[in-house]
Design a protein around this motif. Structure first.
Motif, PDB file in Angstrom:
ATOM      1  N   LEU A  38      22.871 -39.194 -24.139  1.00 47.33           N
ATOM      2  CA  LEU A  38      22.833 -39.531 -22.567  1.00 47.33           C
ATOM      3  C   LEU A  38      22.334 -38.226 -21.920  1.00 47.33           C
ATOM      4  O   LEU A  38      21.623 -38.330 -20.881  1.00 47.33           O
ATOM      5  CB  LEU A  38      24.209 -39.883 -22.223  1.00 47.33           C
ATOM      6  CG  LEU A  38      24.368 -39.808 -20.672  1.00 47.33           C
ATOM      7  CD1 LEU A  38      24.211 -41.123 -20.272  1.00 47.33           C
ATOM      8  CD2 LEU A  38      25.974 -39.374 -20.314  1.00 47.33           C
ATOM      9  N   GLY A  55      19.104 -37.717 -19.396  1.00 47.38           N
ATOM     10  CA  GLY A  55      19.966 -37.861 -17.952  1.00 47.38           C
ATOM     11  C   GLY A  55      20.075 -36.646 -17.173  1.00 47.38           C
ATOM     12  O   GLY A  55      20.190 -36.606 -15.927  1.00 47.38           O
ATOM     13  N   LEU A  75      21.475 -45.518 -20.747  1.00 45.99           N
ATOM     14  CA  LEU A  75      22.058 -44.902 -19.502  1.00 45.99           C
ATOM     15  C   LEU A  75      21.549 -43.651 -18.953  1.00 45.99           C
ATOM     16  O   LEU A  75      21.496 -43.375 -17.811  1.00 45.99           O
ATOM     17  CB  LEU A  75      23.686 -44.948 -19.877  1.00 45.99           C
ATOM     18  CG  LEU A  75      24.423 -46.465 -20.216  1.00 45.99           C
ATOM     19  CD1 LEU A  75      25.917 -45.859 -20.311  1.00 45.99           C
ATOM     20  CD2 LEU A  75      24.113 -47.330 -18.783  1.00 45.99           C
ATOM     21  N   GLY A  76      20.939 -42.817 -20.027  1.00 42.23           N
ATOM     22  CA  GLY A  76      20.634 -41.516 -19.855  1.00 42.23           C
ATOM     23  C   GLY A  76      19.239 -41.516 -19.025  1.00 42.23           C
ATOM     24  O   GLY A  76      18.938 -40.988 -18.163  1.00 42.23           O
ATOM     25  N   ASN A 116      18.461 -44.111 -17.302  1.00 42.62           N
ATOM     26  CA  ASN A 116      18.566 -44.660 -16.019  1.00 42.62           C
ATOM     27  C   ASN A 116      19.150 -43.452 -14.981  1.00 42.62           C
ATOM     28  O   ASN A 116      18.872 -43.381 -13.872  1.00 42.62           O
ATOM     29  CB  ASN A 116      19.447 -45.894 -16.080  1.00 42.62           C
ATOM     30  CG  ASN A 116      18.798 -47.165 -16.373  1.00 42.62           C
ATOM     31  OD1 ASN A 116      18.115 -47.916 -15.355  1.00 42.62           O
ATOM     32  ND2 ASN A 116      18.731 -47.387 -17.641  1.00 42.62           N
ATOM     33  N   LEU A 117      19.894 -42.690 -15.546  1.00 39.52           N
ATOM     34  CA  LEU A 117      20.423 -41.592 -14.994  1.00 39.52           C
ATOM     35  C   LEU A 117      19.507 -40.675 -14.312  1.00 39.52           C
ATOM     36  O   LEU A 117      19.255 -40.176 -13.397  1.00 39.52           O
ATOM     37  CB  LEU A 117      21.522 -40.779 -15.608  1.00 39.52           C
ATOM     38  CG  LEU A 117      22.313 -39.781 -14.992  1.00 39.52           C
ATOM     39  CD1 LEU A 117      22.980 -40.225 -13.666  1.00 39.52           C
ATOM     40  CD2 LEU A 117      23.296 -39.089 -16.013  1.00 39.52           C
ATOM     41  N   TRP A 163      17.395 -41.824 -11.685  1.00 42.13           N
ATOM     42  CA  TRP A 163      18.239 -41.821 -10.490  1.00 42.13           C
ATOM     43  C   TRP A 163      18.089 -40.391 -10.046  1.00 42.13           C
ATOM     44  O   TRP A 163      17.870 -40.231  -8.660  1.00 42.13           O
ATOM     45  CB  TRP A 163      19.837 -42.068 -10.488  1.00 42.13           C
ATOM     46  CG  TRP A 163      20.382 -42.161  -9.251  1.00 42.13           C
ATOM     47  CD1 TRP A 163      20.662 -42.786  -8.182  1.00 42.13           C
ATOM     48  CD2 TRP A 163      21.302 -40.963  -8.880  1.00 42.13           C
ATOM     49  NE1 TRP A 163      21.368 -42.627  -7.281  1.00 42.13           N
ATOM     50  CE2 TRP A 163      21.775 -41.230  -7.893  1.00 42.13           C
ATOM     51  CE3 TRP A 163      21.449 -39.952  -9.509  1.00 42.13           C
ATOM     52  CZ2 TRP A 163      22.706 -40.398  -6.959  1.00 42.13           C
ATOM     53  CZ3 TRP A 163      22.509 -38.971  -8.902  1.00 42.13           C
ATOM     54  CH2 TRP A 163      23.177 -39.291  -7.716  1.00 42.13           C
ATOM     55  N   TRP A 164      18.130 -39.442 -10.867  1.00 50.63           N
ATOM     56  CA  TRP A 164      17.969 -38.053 -10.416  1.00 50.63           C
ATOM     57  C   TRP A 164      16.464 -37.737 -10.065  1.00 50.63           C
ATOM     58  O   TRP A 164      16.348 -37.160  -9.097  1.00 50.63           O
ATOM     59  CB  TRP A 164      18.445 -37.145 -11.589  1.00 50.63           C
ATOM     60  CG  TRP A 164      19.784 -36.710 -11.702  1.00 50.63           C
ATOM     61  CD1 TRP A 164      20.481 -37.140 -12.913  1.00 50.63           C
ATOM     62  CD2 TRP A 164      20.808 -36.147 -11.010  1.00 50.63           C
ATOM     63  NE1 TRP A 164      21.712 -36.702 -12.790  1.00 50.63           N
ATOM     64  CE2 TRP A 164      21.975 -36.248 -11.590  1.00 50.63           C
ATOM     65  CE3 TRP A 164      20.582 -35.449  -9.762  1.00 50.63           C
ATOM     66  CZ2 TRP A 164      23.023 -35.510 -10.885  1.00 50.63           C
ATOM     67  CZ3 TRP A 164      21.498 -35.059  -9.070  1.00 50.63           C
ATOM     68  CH2 TRP A 164      22.887 -35.250  -9.687  1.00 50.63           C
TER      69      TRP A 164
END
Length: 193
Positions: free
Chosen positions: A20, A24, A64-65, A67-68, A71-72
């Protein structure tokens, strides 16, 4: 503490967190992505950890990482260039220029670039539904493929987990040897006549 001890000590939450964080956050460059997957596969073959649970943690953490990171990238946008070494960021941009959105699918297999591509995808505003589909498939193939490959080799050769570092070193040397001809061609093209 060696990699085997690290994986056993951090257990499943640690496996999840490592992949992650690697994709991420921009601090993931120092984390052992491919090495972790190989170690997990070999340890599962040695029956020291559960393969299905480890595969699930690796996939979910990676997905999830990514997608994070996307987003960042959307939030940071151009500020990304001030936070990352220019040459590393250029590798990610070059991958996008050459392969388009398929770079998202290729990135997990390329160390360092794997951590940057989600940020670049977000910063360049690649549509999120397209990103999600490609990153889902990429994370699935990378985490499950590399781990299951190591697991299969570990099943064929007993006690292979004791030689994790040698295997990872051999893999790194193999990667360097594969990239050496391209590096030499680039260097030759840059030399003045």
């Amino acid at each position: 503490m060696n990699l085997e001890q690290l994986v056993l000590a951090v257990s499943y939450p640690g496996i999840f967190a490592i992949v992650l964080i690697e994709t991420g956050f921009l601090v993931g460059f120092a984390l052992p992505g491919d090495s972790l997957l190989i170690a997990v596969g070999l340890l599962a073959a040695a029956k020291k950890i559960s393969l299905p649970l480890a595969l699930l943690m690796l996939f979910v953490g990676s997905f999830l990482g990514n997608n994070l990171g996307y987003w960042w990238g959307m939030k940071l946008g151009p500020a990304l260039e001030r936070r990352v070494k220019r040459e590393e960021l250029e590798k990610a941009y070059a991958l996008f220029r050459r392969f388009g959105v398929l770079a998202i699918f290729i990135a997990p297999w390329v160390p360092v670039v794997r951590a940057l591509v989600p940020f670049v995808a977000g910063a360049t505003r690649i549509p999120w539904p397209r990103f999600v589909l490609l990153t889902f498939l990429a994370c699935l193939l990378w985490t499950q493929g590399l781990t299951l490959l190591a697991y299969s080799v570990g099943q064929l050769i007993p006690d292979l987990e004791k030689y994790i570092y040698l295997i990872i070193l051999a893999g790194a040397l193999f990667g360097v040897l594969l990239g050496l001809p391209r590096l030499l061609r680039r260097r030759a093209a840059k030399e003045p006549e």
